[in-house]
Every structure is written in structure tokens, then in C-alpha cells.
Design a protein around this motif. Structure first.
Motif, PDB file in Angstrom:
ATOM      1  N   ILE A  64      17.511  46.437 -51.695  1.00  0.00           N
ATOM      2  CA  ILE A  64      17.841  46.288 -50.276  1.00  0.00           C
ATOM      3  C   ILE A  64      18.789  47.398 -49.832  1.00  0.00           C
ATOM      4  O   ILE A  64      18.619  47.988 -48.756  1.00  0.00           O
ATOM      5  CB  ILE A  64      18.429  44.895 -49.998  1.00  0.00           C
ATOM      6  N   GLY A  65      19.771  47.743 -50.656  1.00  0.00           N
ATOM      7  CA  GLY A  65      20.711  48.813 -50.315  1.00  0.00           C
ATOM      8  C   GLY A  65      20.034  50.165 -50.204  1.00  0.00           C
ATOM      9  O   GLY A  65      20.304  50.932 -49.275  1.00  0.00           O
ATOM     10  N   PHE A  66      19.159  50.486 -51.148  1.00  0.00           N
ATOM     11  CA  PHE A  66      18.439  51.759 -51.086  1.00  0.00           C
ATOM     12  C   PHE A  66      17.550  51.829 -49.858  1.00  0.00           C
ATOM     13  O   PHE A  66      17.475  52.857 -49.180  1.00  0.00           O
ATOM     14  CB  PHE A  66      17.598  51.970 -52.345  1.00  0.00           C
ATOM     15  N   LEU A  67      16.856  50.738 -49.554  1.00  0.00           N
ATOM     16  CA  LEU A  67      15.993  50.712 -48.375  1.00  0.00           C
ATOM     17  C   LEU A  67      16.812  50.859 -47.100  1.00  0.00           C
ATOM     18  O   LEU A  67      16.436  51.607 -46.186  1.00  0.00           O
ATOM     19  CB  LEU A  67      15.190  49.404 -48.346  1.00  0.00           C
ATOM     20  N   TRP A  68      17.943  50.180 -47.033  1.00  0.00           N
ATOM     21  CA  TRP A  68      18.820  50.266 -45.863  1.00  0.00           C
ATOM     22  C   TRP A  68      19.277  51.712 -45.644  1.00  0.00           C
ATOM     23  O   TRP A  68      19.266  52.221 -44.533  1.00  0.00           O
ATOM     24  CB  TRP A  68      20.015  49.349 -46.055  1.00  0.00           C
ATOM     25  N   GLU A  69      19.705  52.388 -46.702  1.00  0.00           N
ATOM     26  CA  GLU A  69      20.170  53.774 -46.592  1.00  0.00           C
ATOM     27  C   GLU A  69      19.033  54.703 -46.193  1.00  0.00           C
ATOM     28  O   GLU A  69      19.222  55.633 -45.419  1.00  0.00           O
ATOM     29  CB  GLU A  69      20.783  54.247 -47.906  1.00  0.00           C
ATOM     30  N   TRP A  70      17.840  54.488 -46.727  1.00  0.00           N
ATOM     31  CA  TRP A  70      16.693  55.328 -46.385  1.00  0.00           C
ATOM     32  C   TRP A  70      16.382  55.210 -44.899  1.00  0.00           C
ATOM     33  O   TRP A  70      16.124  56.208 -44.228  1.00  0.00           O
ATOM     34  CB  TRP A  70      15.491  54.929 -47.234  1.00  0.00           C
ATOM     35  N   VAL A  71      16.408  53.986 -44.371  1.00  0.00           N
ATOM     36  CA  VAL A  71      16.154  53.774 -42.943  1.00  0.00           C
ATOM     37  C   VAL A  71      17.286  54.372 -42.113  1.00  0.00           C
ATOM     38  O   VAL A  71      17.049  55.017 -41.088  1.00  0.00           O
ATOM     39  CB  VAL A  71      15.977  52.265 -42.636  1.00  0.00           C
ATOM     40  N   ARG A  72      18.524  54.206 -42.551  1.00  0.00           N
ATOM     41  CA  ARG A  72      19.676  54.714 -41.811  1.00  0.00           C
ATOM     42  C   ARG A  72      19.674  56.236 -41.737  1.00  0.00           C
ATOM     43  O   ARG A  72      20.066  56.818 -40.734  1.00  0.00           O
ATOM     44  CB  ARG A  72      20.966  54.241 -42.481  1.00  0.00           C
ATOM     45  N   GLU A  73      19.209  56.906 -42.780  1.00  0.00           N
ATOM     46  CA  GLU A  73      19.219  58.356 -42.821  1.00  0.00           C
ATOM     47  C   GLU A  73      17.962  58.988 -42.224  1.00  0.00           C
ATOM     48  O   GLU A  73      17.802  60.204 -42.289  1.00  0.00           O
ATOM     49  CB  GLU A  73      19.406  58.830 -44.261  1.00  0.00           C
ATOM     50  N   HIS A  74      17.078  58.195 -41.643  1.00  0.00           N
ATOM     51  CA  HIS A  74      15.849  58.733 -41.049  1.00  0.00           C
ATOM     52  C   HIS A  74      16.155  59.766 -39.971  1.00  0.00           C
ATOM     53  O   HIS A  74      15.524  60.817 -39.910  1.00  0.00           O
ATOM     54  CB  HIS A  74      14.996  57.594 -40.472  1.00  0.00           C
ATOM     55  N   ARG A  75      17.129  59.484 -39.135  1.00  0.00           N
ATOM     56  CA  ARG A  75      17.486  60.403 -38.046  1.00  0.00           C
ATOM     57  C   ARG A  75      17.965  61.740 -38.615  1.00  0.00           C
ATOM     58  O   ARG A  75      17.604  62.802 -38.117  1.00  0.00           O
ATOM     59  CB  ARG A  75      18.575  59.775 -37.183  1.00  0.00           C
ATOM     60  N   ILE A  76      18.748  61.698 -39.667  1.00  0.00           N
ATOM     61  CA  ILE A  76      19.269  62.920 -40.279  1.00  0.00           C
ATOM     62  C   ILE A  76      18.127  63.748 -40.872  1.00  0.00           C
ATOM     63  O   ILE A  76      18.085  64.972 -40.718  1.00  0.00           O
ATOM     64  CB  ILE A  76      20.310  62.569 -41.359  1.00  0.00           C
ATOM     65  N   ARG A  77      17.173  63.092 -41.536  1.00  0.00           N
ATOM     66  CA  ARG A  77      16.039  63.813 -42.106  1.00  0.00           C
ATOM     67  C   ARG A  77      15.178  64.430 -41.012  1.00  0.00           C
ATOM     68  O   ARG A  77      14.693  65.555 -41.156  1.00  0.00           O
ATOM     69  CB  ARG A  77      15.201  62.883 -42.980  1.00  0.00           C
ATOM     70  N   ALA A  78      14.990  63.712 -39.896  1.00  0.00           N
ATOM     71  CA  ALA A  78      14.188  64.246 -38.791  1.00  0.00           C
ATOM     72  C   ALA A  78      14.864  65.480 -38.191  1.00  0.00           C
ATOM     73  O   ALA A  78      14.193  66.483 -37.905  1.00  0.00           O
ATOM     74  CB  ALA A  78      13.984  63.168 -37.729  1.00  0.00           C
ATOM     75  N   GLU A  79      16.176  65.426 -37.988  1.00  0.00           N
ATOM     76  CA  GLU A  79      16.904  66.587 -37.457  1.00  0.00           C
ATOM     77  C   GLU A  79      16.804  67.767 -38.419  1.00  0.00           C
ATOM     78  O   GLU A  79      16.662  68.914 -37.987  1.00  0.00           O
ATOM     79  CB  GLU A  79      18.373  66.229 -37.227  1.00  0.00           C
ATOM     80  N   SER A  80      16.862  67.502 -39.695  1.00  0.00           N
ATOM     81  CA  SER A  80      16.763  68.562 -40.689  1.00  0.00           C
ATOM     82  C   SER A  80      15.398  69.237 -40.638  1.00  0.00           C
ATOM     83  O   SER A  80      15.300  70.469 -40.756  1.00  0.00           O
ATOM     84  CB  SER A  80      17.014  67.988 -42.074  1.00  0.00           C
ATOM     85  N   ARG A  81      14.325  68.464 -40.464  1.00  0.00           N
ATOM     86  CA  ARG A  81      12.991  69.050 -40.355  1.00  0.00           C
ATOM     87  C   ARG A  81      12.887  69.950 -39.128  1.00  0.00           C
ATOM     88  O   ARG A  81      12.321  71.039 -39.190  1.00  0.00           O
ATOM     89  CB  ARG A  81      11.932  67.955 -40.290  1.00  0.00           C
ATOM     90  N   VAL A  82      13.462  69.491 -37.998  1.00  0.00           N
ATOM     91  CA  VAL A  82      13.423  70.291 -36.774  1.00  0.00           C
ATOM     92  C   VAL A  82      14.185  71.592 -36.980  1.00  0.00           C
ATOM     93  O   VAL A  82      13.708  72.678 -36.616  1.00  0.00           O
ATOM     94  CB  VAL A  82      14.000  69.485 -35.578  1.00  0.00           C
ATOM     95  N   LYS A  83      15.378  71.514 -37.557  1.00  0.00           N
ATOM     96  CA  LYS A  83      16.184  72.721 -37.796  1.00  0.00           C
ATOM     97  C   LYS A  83      15.471  73.673 -38.759  1.00  0.00           C
ATOM     98  O   LYS A  83      15.532  74.887 -38.603  1.00  0.00           O
ATOM     99  CB  LYS A  83      17.554  72.352 -38.374  1.00  0.00           C
ATOM    100  N   SER A  84      14.794  73.143 -39.747  1.00  0.00           N
ATOM    101  CA  SER A  84      14.067  73.975 -40.704  1.00  0.00           C
ATOM    102  C   SER A  84      12.932  74.727 -40.007  1.00  0.00           C
ATOM    103  O   SER A  84      12.719  75.922 -40.256  1.00  0.00           O
ATOM    104  CB  SER A  84      13.515  73.114 -41.829  1.00  0.00           C
ATOM    105  N   ARG A  85      12.215  74.045 -39.123  1.00  0.00           N
ATOM    106  CA  ARG A  85      11.140  74.721 -38.369  1.00  0.00           C
ATOM    107  C   ARG A  85      11.706  75.812 -37.469  1.00  0.00           C
ATOM    108  O   ARG A  85      11.134  76.897 -37.358  1.00  0.00           O
ATOM    109  CB  ARG A  85      10.369  73.699 -37.543  1.00  0.00           C
ATOM    110  N   GLU A  86      12.823  75.522 -36.810  1.00  0.00           N
ATOM    111  CA  GLU A  86      13.457  76.526 -35.948  1.00  0.00           C
ATOM    112  C   GLU A  86      13.892  77.737 -36.769  1.00  0.00           C
ATOM    113  O   GLU A  86      13.707  78.879 -36.348  1.00  0.00           O
ATOM    114  CB  GLU A  86      14.668  75.924 -35.238  1.00  0.00           C
TER     115      GLU A  86
END
Length: 118
Positions: A64-86
Motif C-alpha cells: 500500500i505504501g509503495f502504491l501510494w508513493e507511485w500515485v503521489r509522484e505521478h505529477r513529478i514524473r509527468a513534469e520530468s517527461r515534459v522537461k526531457s522533451r523540451e
């Protein structure tokens, strides 16, 4: 460092074995309280050793803790993908502009070689 890791996991394994040996008594695990089970007419009870209940509880908590952290960090991973493309687009643009600048300065071959090297 490898030895320290092996020693650490050996200590963890030893602790788990000791917990298992100390908590071998069977306990009844009920899925619902007795009044609700009597009302519904079903009683899902299981007899398990206490150490299995403890280990399953710890495992479920970790999952449950790992799943919670994965969901919580979704926004950070999405921003990282955008910055990588830029960043990739900007690198391609810089490379293209350097190529055009070298083509414009073709009169000086030494400068063109130096700019291509960097």
C-alpha cells in the motif's frame, strides 16, 4: 560494501526466523465481526499461525505504501517527461544553429573546425 549488505540481510533473516519461531500459535482471523457474520449467515474464519498474519500485515502495508508513493509522484514524473522533451528539442535546435553558423563562416576553415569539435 557487499559484505555489509550480506551481513545486514543475514540479520534481517535471522530476526524473521526468530519472530516466526516465537509466534507459532494458531490464531483465528475473521473477515467480519461476529454479529455481522451471524446476521449474514456466513463466517469466513481462517486459522493461521500468528507469524504468518504478522508477515502478511507488514507485506500489505509495504505494498500500500509503495502504491501510494507511485500515485503521489505521478505529477513529478509527468513534469520530468515534459522537461526531457523540451531539452531534446533545444539540443536539436542548438545543433542545427551551430551547423548554420559554421556554414556561414566557411571563409575561415580553422574556426569552422573548432566550432564543429565543440
Amino acid at each position: 560494501m557487499k559484505t555489509i549488505r550480506y551481513v545486514f540481510w543475514a540479520i534481517v533473516g535471522l530476526c524473521l526466523i526468530l519472530i516466526g519461531l516465537a509466534n507459532r500459535d494458531a490464531v483465528t482471523v475473521r473477515a467480519m465481526p461476529t454479529p455481522v457474520a451471524d446476521l449474514l449467515g456466513l463466517s469466513p474464519d481462517i486459522q493461521l499461525p500468528l507469524f504468518i498474519v504478522i508477515f502478511l500485515g507488514v507485506g500489505a502495508g509495504l505494498l500500500i505504501g509503495f502504491l501510494w508513493e507511485w500515485v503521489r509522484e505521478h505529477r513529478i514524473r509527468a513534469e520530468s517527461r515534459v522537461k526531457s522533451r523540451e531539452l531534446d528539442a533545444l539540443r536539436r535546435e542548438v545543433k542545427k544553429l551551430r551547423g548554420e553558423a559554421v556554414g556561414a563562416k566557411s571563409s575561415d576553415d580553422v574556426l569552422a573546425l573548432l566550432e564543429n569539435a565543440s
